[in-house]
Design a protein around this motif. Structure first.
Motif, PDB file in Angstrom:
ATOM      1  N   ALA A 107     -10.811 -39.354  -3.698  1.00  0.00           N
ATOM      2  CA  ALA A 107      -9.242 -38.614  -3.891  1.00  0.00           C
ATOM      3  C   ALA A 107      -8.746 -37.219  -3.825  1.00  0.00           C
ATOM      4  CB  ALA A 107      -7.903 -38.727  -5.316  1.00  0.00           C
ATOM      5  N   ARG A 108     -10.649 -37.081  -4.353  1.00  0.00           N
ATOM      6  CA  ARG A 108     -10.671 -34.874  -4.281  1.00  0.00           C
ATOM      7  C   ARG A 108     -11.262 -34.865  -2.802  1.00  0.00           C
ATOM      8  NH1 ARG A 108     -12.763 -35.805  -9.862  1.00  0.00           N
ATOM      9  NH2 ARG A 108     -15.204 -36.833  -8.822  1.00  0.00           N
ATOM     10  N   PHE A 109     -12.318 -36.218  -2.265  1.00  0.00           N
ATOM     11  CA  PHE A 109     -12.714 -35.493  -0.885  1.00  0.00           C
ATOM     12  C   PHE A 109     -10.940 -35.013  -0.078  1.00  0.00           C
ATOM     13  CE2 PHE A 109     -14.263 -36.828   3.165  1.00  0.00           C
ATOM     14  CZ  PHE A 109     -15.286 -35.737   3.259  1.00  0.00           C
ATOM     15  N   ARG A 110     -10.364 -36.194   0.078  1.00  0.00           N
ATOM     16  CA  ARG A 110      -9.394 -36.016   0.929  1.00  0.00           C
ATOM     17  C   ARG A 110      -8.084 -34.589   0.594  1.00  0.00           C
ATOM     18  NH1 ARG A 110      -5.610 -41.069   1.323  1.00  0.00           N
ATOM     19  NH2 ARG A 110      -7.388 -41.994  -0.018  1.00  0.00           N
ATOM     20  N   GLN A 111      -8.246 -34.574  -0.565  1.00  0.00           N
ATOM     21  CA  GLN A 111      -7.679 -33.164  -0.945  1.00  0.00           C
ATOM     22  C   GLN A 111      -8.394 -31.735  -1.063  1.00  0.00           C
ATOM     23  OE1 GLN A 111      -7.533 -32.517  -5.060  1.00  0.00           O
ATOM     24  NE2 GLN A 111      -6.232 -30.970  -5.015  1.00  0.00           N
ATOM     25  N   HIS A 112      -9.304 -32.035  -0.579  1.00  0.00           N
ATOM     26  CA  HIS A 112     -10.814 -30.744  -0.781  1.00  0.00           C
ATOM     27  C   HIS A 112     -10.291 -30.699   0.667  1.00  0.00           C
ATOM     28  CE1 HIS A 112     -12.267 -30.685  -4.906  1.00  0.00           C
ATOM     29  NE2 HIS A 112     -11.055 -30.160  -4.448  1.00  0.00           N
ATOM     30  N   HIS A 113      -9.919 -31.475   2.279  1.00  0.00           N
ATOM     31  CA  HIS A 113     -10.885 -31.298   3.118  1.00  0.00           C
ATOM     32  C   HIS A 113      -9.300 -31.899   4.110  1.00  0.00           C
ATOM     33  CE1 HIS A 113     -14.702 -31.666   1.383  1.00  0.00           C
ATOM     34  NE2 HIS A 113     -14.993 -31.149   2.075  1.00  0.00           N
ATOM     35  N   GLU A 114      -8.165 -31.846   3.480  1.00  0.00           N
ATOM     36  CA  GLU A 114      -6.904 -32.141   4.754  1.00  0.00           C
ATOM     37  C   GLU A 114      -7.051 -31.781   5.648  1.00  0.00           C
ATOM     38  OE1 GLU A 114      -4.004 -32.243   1.405  1.00  0.00           O
ATOM     39  OE2 GLU A 114      -3.898 -31.357   2.671  1.00  0.00           O
ATOM     40  N   GLN A 115      -7.093 -30.398   5.824  1.00  0.00           N
ATOM     41  CA  GLN A 115      -7.332 -30.006   7.602  1.00  0.00           C
ATOM     42  C   GLN A 115      -8.926 -30.338   8.468  1.00  0.00           C
ATOM     43  OE1 GLN A 115      -4.739 -28.009   8.818  1.00  0.00           O
ATOM     44  NE2 GLN A 115      -5.705 -28.875  11.102  1.00  0.00           N
ATOM     45  N   ALA A 116      -9.585 -30.682   7.634  1.00  0.00           N
ATOM     46  CA  ALA A 116     -10.471 -30.987   8.861  1.00  0.00           C
ATOM     47  C   ALA A 116     -10.903 -32.627   9.059  1.00  0.00           C
ATOM     48  CB  ALA A 116     -12.395 -30.794   7.768  1.00  0.00           C
ATOM     49  N   LEU A 117      -9.894 -33.524   7.686  1.00  0.00           N
ATOM     50  CA  LEU A 117      -9.221 -34.850   8.519  1.00  0.00           C
ATOM     51  C   LEU A 117      -8.639 -34.761   9.449  1.00  0.00           C
ATOM     52  CD1 LEU A 117      -9.225 -36.382   5.155  1.00  0.00           C
ATOM     53  CD2 LEU A 117     -10.636 -36.836   6.709  1.00  0.00           C
ATOM     54  N   ALA A 118      -7.191 -33.895   9.194  1.00  0.00           N
ATOM     55  CA  ALA A 118      -6.560 -33.919  10.315  1.00  0.00           C
ATOM     56  C   ALA A 118      -7.351 -33.717  12.301  1.00  0.00           C
ATOM     57  CB  ALA A 118      -4.984 -32.924  10.065  1.00  0.00           C
ATOM     58  N   ASP A 119      -7.944 -33.336  11.937  1.00  0.00           N
ATOM     59  CA  ASP A 119      -8.847 -32.181  13.626  1.00  0.00           C
ATOM     60  C   ASP A 119      -9.588 -33.616  13.462  1.00  0.00           C
ATOM     61  OD1 ASP A 119      -8.949 -28.669  11.650  1.00  0.00           O
ATOM     62  OD2 ASP A 119      -7.194 -29.806  13.189  1.00  0.00           O
ATOM     63  N   LEU A 120     -10.560 -34.642  12.394  1.00  0.00           N
ATOM     64  CA  LEU A 120     -11.440 -35.385  12.974  1.00  0.00           C
ATOM     65  C   LEU A 120     -10.573 -36.233  13.142  1.00  0.00           C
ATOM     66  CD1 LEU A 120     -14.540 -35.612  13.031  1.00  0.00           C
ATOM     67  CD2 LEU A 120     -14.492 -36.425  11.249  1.00  0.00           C
ATOM     68  N   LEU A 121      -9.705 -36.454  12.633  1.00  0.00           N
ATOM     69  CA  LEU A 121      -8.941 -37.607  13.271  1.00  0.00           C
ATOM     70  C   LEU A 121      -7.898 -37.364  14.666  1.00  0.00           C
ATOM     71  CD1 LEU A 121      -7.188 -39.086   9.689  1.00  0.00           C
ATOM     72  CD2 LEU A 121      -9.113 -39.606  10.970  1.00  0.00           C
ATOM     73  N   THR A 122      -7.570 -36.159  14.856  1.00  0.00           N
ATOM     74  CA  THR A 122      -6.867 -35.995  16.746  1.00  0.00           C
ATOM     75  C   THR A 122      -7.840 -36.486  17.251  1.00  0.00           C
ATOM     76  OG1 THR A 122      -5.790 -34.412  15.649  1.00  0.00           O
ATOM     77  CG2 THR A 122      -5.919 -34.613  17.735  1.00  0.00           C
ATOM     78  N   ALA A 123      -9.253 -35.731  17.201  1.00  0.00           N
ATOM     79  CA  ALA A 123     -10.699 -35.696  17.893  1.00  0.00           C
ATOM     80  C   ALA A 123     -11.239 -37.810  18.282  1.00  0.00           C
ATOM     81  CB  ALA A 123     -11.896 -35.486  17.074  1.00  0.00           C
ATOM     82  N   SER A 124     -10.973 -38.144  16.806  1.00  0.00           N
ATOM     83  CA  SER A 124     -11.036 -39.860  16.907  1.00  0.00           C
ATOM     84  C   SER A 124      -9.690 -40.550  18.029  1.00  0.00           C
ATOM     85  CB  SER A 124     -11.259 -40.424  15.530  1.00  0.00           C
ATOM     86  OG  SER A 124     -10.068 -40.313  15.070  1.00  0.00           O
TER      87      SER A 124
END
Length: 432
Positions: A107-124
């Motif tokens: 949960a903390r990992f997802r909270q701290h990296h919301e923008q990076a997760l969105a960018d990486l999911l777009t690239a995936s």
């Protein structure tokens, strides 16, 4: 007709293979996600890590990222459910290599990296399309305005629920028959043949990343017509700044024009105009032999328009220098093909909006039944029900929310810009 039932002996003991790579077949989705994360740029997830201190070793951000991506691919949003699956599901256990993280870590990992997760999911998603894992033919995009989270007409009677259950069973039987005719003995979700071989998978993914990077680089270059328009605009603005022309070129600044050059020329033009006004005032004073009536002449560098133009020029110059430094740093760290730097390509809308005191992020949106204070929820789905885009926006219509990055989206047909039916959107194949 079966001769008898198969025995169900849950006390039967057996030895698991020594290597985790033997637990699942080569064509399982988990191997693709693991390899994709290894190839994509994940430096944004390592910036918060602090190593070299005392205490227990931390979890590898790449492993946590792979775990969340695989969970999202299977519709798992709960961190507690992901932790439970790491105990019971073979694929989840392979990702974490048996070292199961607590749900609070996830949960903390997802909270701290919301923008990076969105960018990486777009690239995936772009990578999956490039590798042929998504059948992109027609993409349906639709949005609806949401003002509440429940409706009383969602209640159903037992008879209606029974009818829905019968329809679901009939639909499931029809789906199985159609998939049997389409896929035969295969599941239908296997990766392409060249991605099943472990020795070829890494090379194929890297090749797709290189092709995406090359396509982005080519798309960023202006066309000859755009460059010609920009050159003509700069020439006209230069003439106005040097006094060869009285008026500045009309229209908007061409996108291909260098913003630093444009800002500098506009500053020079404003300063030249202020200088001419300053010289004319002093010439008039010399002719009259006294101070002319009216406002006193302002030195060119102290004029309000000159100072405003100089401020814009300095800001544009600093922004360009920062972007060049970031690009150089990304090139030095090998992050050219990653997704974490894709957020730098987006420009923030600086238009001034009215804010709501209760919910500042909501906007006043027009619907068929009047205006509501809420959000415009958008979803884009491909032919094979692959979700390409899901977001809640503040835009008043659907046109502004069409993703245009990369090669997935190339336009919209039949969209009236209002809330309503799905809009069919032709999409270029990865080979275009």
């Amino acid at each position: 007709m079966a001769k008898r039932y198969r025995p169900v002996d849950r006390d039967q003991q057996f030895l698991l293979p020594v290597s985790m790579t033997d637990w699942l077949p080569d064509d399982h989705l988990v191997w693709f996600i693991i390899e994709a994360v290894n190839r994509l740029d994940t430096t944004a997830f390592h910036r918060r890590a602090r190593l070299g201190g005392v205490g227990r070793a931390g979890y590898d951000p790449d492993m946590l990222l792979t775990l969340l991506m695989y969970a999202m691919a299977h519709g798992q949003r709960s961190s507690r459910q992901v932790e439970r699956l790491c105990h019971t599901d073979v694929a989840f256990r392979i990702i974490c290599a048996g070292d199961i993280p607590d749900h609070t870590v996830l949960a903390r990992f997802r909270q701290h990296h919301e923008q990076a997760l969105a960018d990486l999911l777009t690239a995936s998603l772009v990578l999956a399309a490039e590798l042929g894992m998504i059948r992109l033919g027609v993409v349906a995009l639709d949005g609806t305005k949401i003002a509440a989270n429940a409706a009383k007409d969602a209640n159903r009677t037992e008879a209606h629920l029974r009818k829905l259950a019968e329809q679901h069973l009939a639909g499931a039987a029809a789906t199985d028959a159609a998939e049997d005719a389409l896929f035969g003995d295969t599941r239908g979700d296997e990766p392409p043949p060249d991605l099943r071989d472990r020795t070829n998978r890494a090379r194929r993914i890297q090749q797709a990343i290189d092709e995406i990077t090359a396509r982005k680089t080519a798309a960023a270059q202006p066309s000859p017509a755009q460059q010609q328009t920009a050159d003509a605009y700069v020439t006209a603005l230069t003439a106005a700044a040097t006094g060869q022309s009285a008026a500045a070129p009309p229209g908007r600044t061409p996108k291909a024009a260098d913003p630093v050059t444009i800002a500098e020329l506009r500053w020079q033009r404003a300063r030249a105009a202020a200088q001419r006004s300053y010289d004319a005032w002093h010439a008039k004073a010399a002719t009259l032999g006294r101070t002319p009536l009216g406002p006193k002449a302002i030195p060119p560098d102290e004029h309000a328009k000159v100072r405003a133009a100089r401020t814009i020029y300095d800001t544009t110059l600093a922004t360009a220098a920062a972007a060049a430094a970031a690009a150089a740093a990304a090139a030095g760290s090998g992050a050219g093909a990653g997704a974490a730097n894709s957020s730098a390509e987006n420009t923030e809308n600086t238009e001034t909006f009215q804010a709501n005191l209760t919910d500042p992020q909501s906007r006043l949106l027009k619907t068929r039944n009047g205006y509501i204070q809420g959000y415009n929820c958008q979803t884009g789905v491909s032919d094979d029900q692959f979700i390409l885009h899901a977001d809640a926006t503040q835009d008043p219509n659907d046109v502004q929310t069409v993703p245009i990055s990369g090669f997935l989206w190339v336009g919209i047909g039949g969209c009236n810009g209002q809330n309503g039916g799905a809009h069919g959107m032709p999409v270029r194949s990865p080979g275009c």
